[in-house]
Design an enzyme around this catalytic site. Structure first.
Site, mmCIF file in Angstrom:
data_model
loop_
_atom_site.group_PDB
_atom_site.id
_atom_site.type_symbol
_atom_site.label_atom_id
_atom_site.label_comp_id
_atom_site.label_asym_id
_atom_site.label_seq_id
_atom_site.Cartn_x
_atom_site.Cartn_y
_atom_site.Cartn_z
ATOM 1 N N GLU A 118 -2.242 -9.807 -19.555
ATOM 2 C CA GLU A 118 -1.443 -9.957 -18.232
ATOM 3 C C GLU A 118 -0.810 -11.336 -18.073
ATOM 4 O OE1 GLU A 118 -3.763 -7.658 -14.978
ATOM 5 O OE2 GLU A 118 -5.142 -8.758 -16.110
ATOM 6 N N ASN A 162 1.814 -4.858 -14.405
ATOM 7 C CA ASN A 162 2.107 -5.515 -13.082
ATOM 8 C C ASN A 162 2.127 -7.182 -13.113
ATOM 9 O OD1 ASN A 162 2.112 -2.608 -12.680
ATOM 10 N ND2 ASN A 162 -0.226 -2.743 -11.868
ATOM 11 N N ASP A 163 0.906 -7.679 -13.552
ATOM 12 C CA ASP A 163 0.614 -9.089 -13.631
ATOM 13 C C ASP A 163 1.786 -9.945 -14.794
ATOM 14 O OD1 ASP A 163 -0.955 -10.049 -11.514
ATOM 15 O OD2 ASP A 163 -2.326 -8.739 -12.452
ATOM 16 N N HIS A 200 0.838 -1.219 0.177
ATOM 17 C CA HIS A 200 0.009 -0.039 -0.133
ATOM 18 C C HIS A 200 1.041 1.277 -0.088
ATOM 19 C CE1 HIS A 200 -4.141 -1.717 1.279
ATOM 20 N NE2 HIS A 200 -4.128 -1.120 -0.055
ATOM 21 N N CYS A 221 -1.666 -0.374 -19.292
ATOM 22 C CA CYS A 221 -2.596 0.271 -18.347
ATOM 23 C C CYS A 221 -1.629 -0.132 -17.014
ATOM 24 C CB CYS A 221 -3.842 -0.080 -18.293
ATOM 25 S SG CYS A 221 -4.248 -1.803 -17.978
ATOM 26 N N ARG A 275 -12.906 -2.002 -16.318
ATOM 27 C CA ARG A 275 -12.275 -3.397 -16.196
ATOM 28 C C ARG A 275 -13.099 -4.172 -15.406
ATOM 29 N NH1 ARG A 275 -6.830 -4.782 -13.386
ATOM 30 N NH2 ARG A 275 -7.722 -4.012 -11.560
#
Ligand code: PEP
Ligand code: MG
Length: 829
Positions: A688, A711-712, A451, A759, A594
């Protein structure tokens, strides 16, 4: 006296003219014979010394006692194999006898991967030796006579010891350094001049006319080489050779492309500590050390009624503080505040604290006990994503205990412009200390998806995490340069370091100012290609912030924002209101919603998923949504109801096959029919998974667009859990493997004319943008705070240079090398 050269291989001997490469066929490197190999071991063709052995193991040269130099080049374009399939059996400088094995190679593997297996055997100092006999057009065994050399009494070329003497440094953009083919071209160019031309690398110096001497320099991509020329036409010779070296010589790198300077390797110097980039940027300032103070609480309570009242009063106070922060917040801060509000109202936590109070504990002791029971339970799951969220529990514990005991929380006393150095930070600490306007953050622990990392990125606060114990060596007040572009901090920098860093900061500042001035203008590259700059958002508040920054739409509405940290799923009306609000805030601009992306690192209490050994490889994204048609159809209906029709597009997360797209499309079309919605709705897929990237053509045949979730994609390509701090240092989307996946996605999607966006976090990394555009990405969806700057970066690029830059990036060997290359590129701006 003649010299017999025997065949280094068993195979079929033929004239050089049969080699399908002009460098060899036109004898630019020298005369010789080619062998189509049938054996897998190259042996010495005479007694002599190994002069060069390419690091890729595909080429070796030897010098005989008489001075004849012979190069054996196994196959064509085999330098690209980077050593795969070749096993060198000798080292440079080694003395060998005829027939000694030099290199063994995997005949089948090299044959499959190379342009050709044909192996030229070349006399590279043809000015000293001529071939009087050669064996061609027949089978030949290793160590059988191949060529006979006789020395030539050539008239000595006039070597000018006088005349002009000039030199110039050049950085090599040849992707594989000077190997045989470029060496031949350099030799050919040098022979056109009277002047003596030498290349110098470090303490090695080689005659530009000698292939062997050039190979012996052992150069690599990005090396700095000094060209020296002496003679009447030295200046022209120098210019010609420098121009040649600065080009890619047809090897795949651009002419005059920015290239990796020798000094720009990403190795750490003394006085530097490396870390993982959690939020990109640069910062300069004194260290502000933050040490977590322990909050002591009394064990025994003063009676259940009093302690219960104290706990509830503290809870109300902390709740109000969080709500106040949430009110001013958007994006990540808002979602963290929501998560904290949910925790502080958690009935299980309150019940556990109540039980302890009834048993005689003080409110603080009871709260601490209840929180720690929860933490132990989470740890027992072994799920690294959940474990990362333990921070939030600790955060709530501290806020409550600080209120109960009247202790001031650390963080507020950080001086403006300082670089916060801490073991770790809790999300609320970061939110509090952000008000003091620090310049950057360095954390010993933490991961890039924690976070705190997400919050820093949202705030545009440069941050490095997972820096380890080395961070302890930083004294409070020590001057620091935080480079969250290359991933290190420099302690007590030199004057020169400071000056160079200040120049970079000044450039960034100028770019930010220009970006703000042109924030609302549409984004085109310098040569006029339209590149859309969108924003990633969760709420209408984020959308407003994004629009103010000039976002041309939203490339990712993280709809799960509506679904997380609550007890039940949001209703169709609630969802519709949220999407409608976003659509109106981004009036007239595309909004890509999404579909629910639950599972893995985003669990929701009301969507039970059985415990999984590998949650990242289990029930995630569209797999969950398809397994819960009730949730999926409610969400699709809510999106379809948004007016004007068509403004909202639908994007599917975690796609691994075309079938998932077909299933979603079937549901959308059925619901459109049932709801009598005329406007067509675009449906895109997120890339992803490596599966989606590698089948982008199949997906593009049926999807309206593709958007890469870096990211993934990074975690799946690198097989490194994005939430596991143990591998955090390696999870960098700039890894060439990830970039190659992105390049392939663009190439394959173009087959069907579909646009590809990014993205994931890479779209918010200034260093990555030129590479992404160069790879063919035409839409970038970034964090709202970066939108204006992203536009400005793209405006400064031509597609030609971006493509050339991307091509170089794909040849880099590591993410660190790509980052160094990106830095070098930026320095040319
Ligand atoms: C991504 O994976 O890059 C992405 C944009 O999705 P997430 O919300 O999983 O980060
Ligand atoms: Mg994702």
């Amino acid at each position: 006296m003649s010299l017999i050269i025997t065949s280094p291989l068993r195979g079929w001997a033929s004239a050089l003219d049969s080699v399908p490469d002009p460098v060899f066929a036109q004898r630019m490197m020298g005369d010789g014979v080619a062998i189509q190999p049938l054996g897998d071991t190259v042996v010495a063709p005479f007694d002599g010394e190994v002069v060069t052995l390419h690091e890729a193991g595909h080429a070796v040269s030897l010098r005989s006692a008489e001075g004849a130099e012979v190069l054996i080049h196994i196959g064509l374009d085999t330098v690209m194999l980077k050593g795969n399939g070749f096993t060198p059996l000798v080292v440079t400088g080694q003395r060998v006898s005829r027939g000694d094995p030099l290199i063994r190679f995997d005949l089948d593997a090299v044959a499959l991967a190379a342009t050709s297996l044909i192996t030229p055997v070349i006399v590279t100092n043809a000015e000293s030796f001529a071939i009087s006999r050669r064996t061609v057009d027949c089978a030949i065994g290793a160590c059988e006579a191949l060529m006979t050399l006789v020395p030539v009494q050539s008239e000595t070329r006039r070597r000018s010891d006088d005349g002009t003497s000039v030199e110039q440094a050049v950085t090599l953009s040849l992707p594989h350094g000077i190997h045989a083919r470029p060496a031949a071209r350099i030799g050919e160019a040098a022979r056109a001049f009277e002047a003596d031309v030498h290349l110098v690398k470090g303490d090695k110096r080689g005659d530009a006319r000698s292939t062997v001497a050039l190979l012996a320099l052992g150069t690599a991509f990005g090396d700095e080489v000094v060209v020296q020329a002496r003679g009447d036409d030295a200046e022209t010779a120098l210019a010609a050779i420098v121009a040649l070296l600065a080009s890619d010589m047809g090897e795949g790198a651009p002419v005059a492309a920015p290239c990796l300077p020798a000094a720009a390797t990403n190795r750490l110097r003394a006085g530097q500590i490396g870390g993982v980039i959690a939020a990109p940027g640069l910062a300069m300032g004194p260290a502000a050390r933050l040490r977590q103070t322990e909050i002591a609480v009394a064990r025994e309570g003063k009676g259940a009624a009093e302690e219960r009242a104290a706990l509830l009063a503290a809870r109300n106070e902390v709740s109000a503080q969080i709500e106040a922060r949430a009110e001013d917040a958007s994006g990540g801060v808002a979602s963290v505040m929501q998560a904290h509000l949910a925790l502080i109202d958690d009935p299980e936590l309150l019940a556990a604290a109540e039980t302890r109070i009834v048993a005689g504990s003080s409110a603080g002791f009871a709260w601490r006990g209840a929180i720690h029971d929860q933490i132990d339970a989470i740890r027992a799951t072994g799920n690294s994503h959940l474990i990362e969220r333990i921070d939030d529990l600790v955060d709530i514990e501290r806020q409550m205990l600080a209120t109960l005991t009247g202790t001031a929380l650390d963080g507020a006393a950080v001086p403006a412009g300082a670089i916060v150095v801490a073991e770790d930070l809790l999300p609320s600490q970061l939110v509090t200390l952000a008000a003091a306007k620090p310049a950057g953050i360095c954390l010993a622990r933490g991961g890039p998806t924690s976070h705190v990392a997400i919050l820093c990125a949202g705030m545009g606060l440069p941050a490095l995490v997972a820096m380890g114990e080395a961070l302890d060596s930083i004294e409070d007040g020590a001057p620091l340069l935080l480079d969250a572009e290359l991933g290190h901090v420099t302690i007590a920098p030199s004057l020169a370091d400071n000056a160079a860093f200040t120049e970079r900061l000044t450039k960034r500042e100028a770019r930010r100012t220009a970006a703000q001035a042109a924030a609302k203008d549409a984004c085109h590259s310098a040569d006029g290609t339209r590149i859309e700059i969108f924003a990633n958002i969760g709420t209408a508040k984020d959308a407003a912030l994004a629009a103010a920054q000039g976002a041309e739409g939203s490339g990712l509405v993280r709809s799960e924002f509506l679904f997380l940290d609550r007890e039940t799923a949001p209703s169709e009306d609630e969802q519709h209101a949220a999407y409608q609000d976003i659509a109106e805030t981004l009036a007239g601009k595309p909004v890509i919603v999404r579909l629910l992306d639950i599972g893995g690192d985003k669990p929701a209490a009301y969507i039970p998923i059985d415990a999984e050994e590998n949650p990242a490889l289990g029930q995630r994204g569209i797999r969950v949504a398809l397994a819960r048609p009730d949730l999926l159809e409610t969400q699709i209906r809510a999106i379809l109801r948004v007016r004007p029709g068509g403004q909202c597009k639908i994007m599917i997360p975690m796609v691994a096959s075309v079938d998932e797209l077909r299933q979603v499309r079937a549901i959308v079309e059925r619901l459109r029919g049932e709801m009598a919605i005329a406007a067509p709705v675009e449906i895109g897929v997120m890339v992803e998974t490596p599966a989606a990237a590698m089948t982008a053509d199949l997906l593009a045949a049926e999807a309206d667009f593709l958007s890469i979730g870096t990211n993934d994609l990074t975690q799946y390509v690198l097989a490194m859990d994005r939430g596991n701090p143990a591998v955090a240092a390696g999870v960098d989307a700039m890894h060439p493997a990830v970039l190659r996946m992105i390049g392939e996605t663009c190439r394959l999607a173009a087959v069907h004319g579909r646009w590809v966006g990014v993205c994931g976090g890479l779209a918010s990394d200034p260093a990555a943008l030129p590479i992404l555009v160069g790879l063919g990405v035409t839409e970038l969806s970034a964090v709202p705070g970066f939108v204006a700057e992203a536009k400005q970066i793209v405006r400064g690029l031509t597609l030609v240079e971006a493509r050339a830059h991307a091509k170089l990036a794909l040849q880099c060997k590591s993410a660190a090398e790509v980052r160094a290359l990106a830095r070098a590129f930026e320095e040319t701006r």
